[in-house]
Design a protein around this motif. Structure first.
Motif, PDB file in Angstrom:
ATOM      1  N   TRP A 210       0.835  -1.209   0.000  1.00 30.45           N
ATOM      2  CA  TRP A 210       0.000   0.000   0.000  1.00 30.45           C
ATOM      3  C   TRP A 210       0.870   1.260   0.000  1.00 30.45           C
ATOM      4  O   TRP A 210       0.617   2.199  -0.739  1.00 30.45           O
ATOM      5  CB  TRP A 210      -0.926   0.013   1.205  1.00 30.45           C
ATOM      6  N   THR A 211       1.870   1.267   0.853  1.00 33.31           N
ATOM      7  CA  THR A 211       2.729   2.442   0.967  1.00 33.31           C
ATOM      8  C   THR A 211       3.483   2.714  -0.324  1.00 33.31           C
ATOM      9  O   THR A 211       3.624   3.868  -0.740  1.00 33.31           O
ATOM     10  CB  THR A 211       3.718   2.271   2.146  1.00 33.31           C
ATOM     11  N   LYS A 212       3.931   1.652  -0.975  1.00 31.68           N
ATOM     12  CA  LYS A 212       4.675   1.791  -2.232  1.00 31.68           C
ATOM     13  C   LYS A 212       3.742   1.934  -3.439  1.00 31.68           C
ATOM     14  O   LYS A 212       4.208   2.147  -4.546  1.00 31.68           O
ATOM     15  CB  LYS A 212       5.590   0.573  -2.450  1.00 31.68           C
ATOM     16  N   LYS A 213       2.432   1.773  -3.212  1.00 29.18           N
ATOM     17  CA  LYS A 213       1.432   1.805  -4.295  1.00 29.18           C
ATOM     18  C   LYS A 213       1.724   0.722  -5.336  1.00 29.18           C
ATOM     19  O   LYS A 213       1.622   0.938  -6.537  1.00 29.18           O
ATOM     20  CB  LYS A 213       1.356   3.186  -4.937  1.00 29.18           C
ATOM     21  N   GLY A 214       2.101  -0.445  -4.826  1.00 31.72           N
ATOM     22  CA  GLY A 214       2.479  -1.579  -5.659  1.00 31.72           C
ATOM     23  C   GLY A 214       3.980  -1.785  -5.572  1.00 31.72           C
ATOM     24  O   GLY A 214       4.731  -0.830  -5.358  1.00 31.72           O
ATOM     25  N   ALA A 215       4.407  -3.039  -5.696  1.00 29.57           N
ATOM     26  CA  ALA A 215       5.841  -3.330  -5.576  1.00 29.57           C
ATOM     27  C   ALA A 215       6.153  -4.670  -6.230  1.00 29.57           C
ATOM     28  O   ALA A 215       5.295  -5.550  -6.296  1.00 29.57           O
ATOM     29  CB  ALA A 215       6.252  -3.359  -4.102  1.00 29.57           C
ATOM     30  N   SER A 216       7.395  -4.808  -6.652  1.00 29.20           N
ATOM     31  CA  SER A 216       7.845  -6.083  -7.197  1.00 29.20           C
ATOM     32  C   SER A 216       8.098  -7.045  -6.044  1.00 29.20           C
ATOM     33  O   SER A 216       8.289  -6.619  -4.897  1.00 29.20           O
ATOM     34  CB  SER A 216       9.124  -5.891  -8.003  1.00 29.20           C
TER      35      SER A 216
ATOM     36  N   GLU B 249       6.018  -8.528 -15.338  1.00 26.76           N
ATOM     37  CA  GLU B 249       6.815  -7.551 -16.083  1.00 26.76           C
ATOM     38  C   GLU B 249       8.137  -8.217 -16.442  1.00 26.76           C
ATOM     39  O   GLU B 249       9.065  -8.235 -15.640  1.00 26.76           O
ATOM     40  CB  GLU B 249       7.058  -6.295 -15.246  1.00 26.76           C
ATOM     41  N   GLY B 250       8.183  -8.779 -17.629  1.00 26.66           N
ATOM     42  CA  GLY B 250       9.386  -9.512 -18.024  1.00 26.66           C
ATOM     43  C   GLY B 250       9.536 -10.749 -17.167  1.00 26.66           C
ATOM     44  O   GLY B 250       8.631 -11.588 -17.120  1.00 26.66           O
ATOM     45  N   ARG B 251      10.650 -10.830 -16.459  1.00 27.82           N
ATOM     46  CA  ARG B 251      10.905 -11.999 -15.598  1.00 27.82           C
ATOM     47  C   ARG B 251      10.512 -11.762 -14.145  1.00 27.82           C
ATOM     48  O   ARG B 251      10.710 -12.635 -13.303  1.00 27.82           O
ATOM     49  CB  ARG B 251      12.389 -12.359 -15.665  1.00 27.82           C
ATOM     50  N   ARG B 252       9.987 -10.596 -13.849  1.00 27.53           N
ATOM     51  CA  ARG B 252       9.637 -10.325 -12.449  1.00 27.53           C
ATOM     52  C   ARG B 252       8.138 -10.103 -12.293  1.00 27.53           C
ATOM     53  O   ARG B 252       7.439  -9.789 -13.251  1.00 27.53           O
ATOM     54  CB  ARG B 252      10.424  -9.147 -11.895  1.00 27.53           C
ATOM     55  N   PHE B 253       7.692 -10.265 -11.052  1.00 29.93           N
ATOM     56  CA  PHE B 253       6.284 -10.072 -10.730  1.00 29.93           C
ATOM     57  C   PHE B 253       6.123  -8.762  -9.977  1.00 29.93           C
ATOM     58  O   PHE B 253       6.894  -8.440  -9.086  1.00 29.93           O
ATOM     59  CB  PHE B 253       5.759 -11.223  -9.868  1.00 29.93           C
ATOM     60  N   PHE B 254       5.083  -8.042 -10.352  1.00 29.36           N
ATOM     61  CA  PHE B 254       4.723  -6.792  -9.691  1.00 29.36           C
ATOM     62  C   PHE B 254       3.375  -7.014  -9.026  1.00 29.36           C
ATOM     63  O   PHE B 254       2.447  -7.540  -9.638  1.00 29.36           O
ATOM     64  CB  PHE B 254       4.641  -5.654 -10.722  1.00 29.36           C
ATOM     65  N   TYR B 255       3.261  -6.638  -7.749  1.00 28.09           N
ATOM     66  CA  TYR B 255       2.032  -6.838  -6.986  1.00 28.09           C
ATOM     67  C   TYR B 255       1.315  -5.513  -6.803  1.00 28.09           C
ATOM     68  O   TYR B 255       1.911  -4.526  -6.363  1.00 28.09           O
ATOM     69  CB  TYR B 255       2.337  -7.484  -5.632  1.00 28.09           C
ATOM     70  N   GLN B 256       0.050  -5.524  -7.146  1.00 30.91           N
ATOM     71  CA  GLN B 256      -0.799  -4.336  -7.058  1.00 30.91           C
ATOM     72  C   GLN B 256      -1.952  -4.655  -6.101  1.00 30.91           C
ATOM     73  O   GLN B 256      -2.598  -5.694  -6.236  1.00 30.91           O
ATOM     74  CB  GLN B 256      -1.341  -4.011  -8.451  1.00 30.91           C
ATOM     75  N   PRO B 257      -2.238  -3.779  -5.139  1.00 29.76           N
ATOM     76  CA  PRO B 257      -3.361  -4.056  -4.232  1.00 29.76           C
ATOM     77  C   PRO B 257      -4.697  -3.963  -4.978  1.00 29.76           C
ATOM     78  O   PRO B 257      -4.850  -3.144  -5.882  1.00 29.76           O
ATOM     79  CB  PRO B 257      -3.246  -2.966  -3.169  1.00 29.76           C
TER      80      PRO B 257
END
Length: 150
Positions: free
Chosen positions: A21-27, A64-72
């Motif tokens: 939440w604080t980062k507004k989404g994060a890998s 996103e490519g080879r990484r995952f991004f998490y969005q609330p």
């Protein structure tokens, strides 16, 4: 399971969500790094928590490519409000004010928050009932536990 049921989150899941939440989404890499600065948790533990939050529909995953991004999928304020209101639904109506007074006494608030509370309380005072009735028992039963307050 419905979208983002905050009442089903464990304390550890709440910690992960607070970062997102604080980062507004994060890998996942960022969440792991930040969580390990706060707690001595393994990478696999944090990934498990992220997976559970996705299953509970609190997070959505964006590749996103080879990484995952998490969005609330739910806002922090909505999640907090849901949990608090659900907790207060379990309390005797007569005792809710006492619980709030204890919180006000024990927690730290900014001056701006205190000013907003004062304004809100002044408004609520205009329409507040003289007393609150115990709602622990059906209406036709007499409250004896809270008798001194009823």
């Amino acid at each position: 399971m419905k979208k983002g049921d905050a009442t089903l989150m464990s304390p550890s899941e709440w910690e992960v969500m607070r970062i997102i939440w604080t980062k507004k989404g994060a890998s996942s890499t960022e969440v792991i790094h930040l969580m390990q600065l706060k707690r001595a948790w393994s990478e696999s533990t944090i990934k498990t928590l992220l997976g559970r939050l996705v299953e509970k529909k609190m997070l959505q995953t964006i590749k996103e490519g080879r990484r995952f991004f998490y969005q609330p999928t739910v806002t922090e304020s909505d999640a907090m409000n849901k949990v608090v209101f659900e907790l207060f639904d379990h309390l005797c109506s007569m005792k809710k004010g006492t619980v709030i007074l204890k919180l006000l006494s024990d927690l730290t608030f900014s001056r701006a928050d205190i000013k907003k509370m004062q304004i809100l309380l002044n408004e609520k005072m205009k329409t507040a009932p003289v007393s609150i009735t115990c709602d622990c028992l059906p209406m036709n039963e007499v409250c004896t536990v809270h008798n001194e307050d009823c």
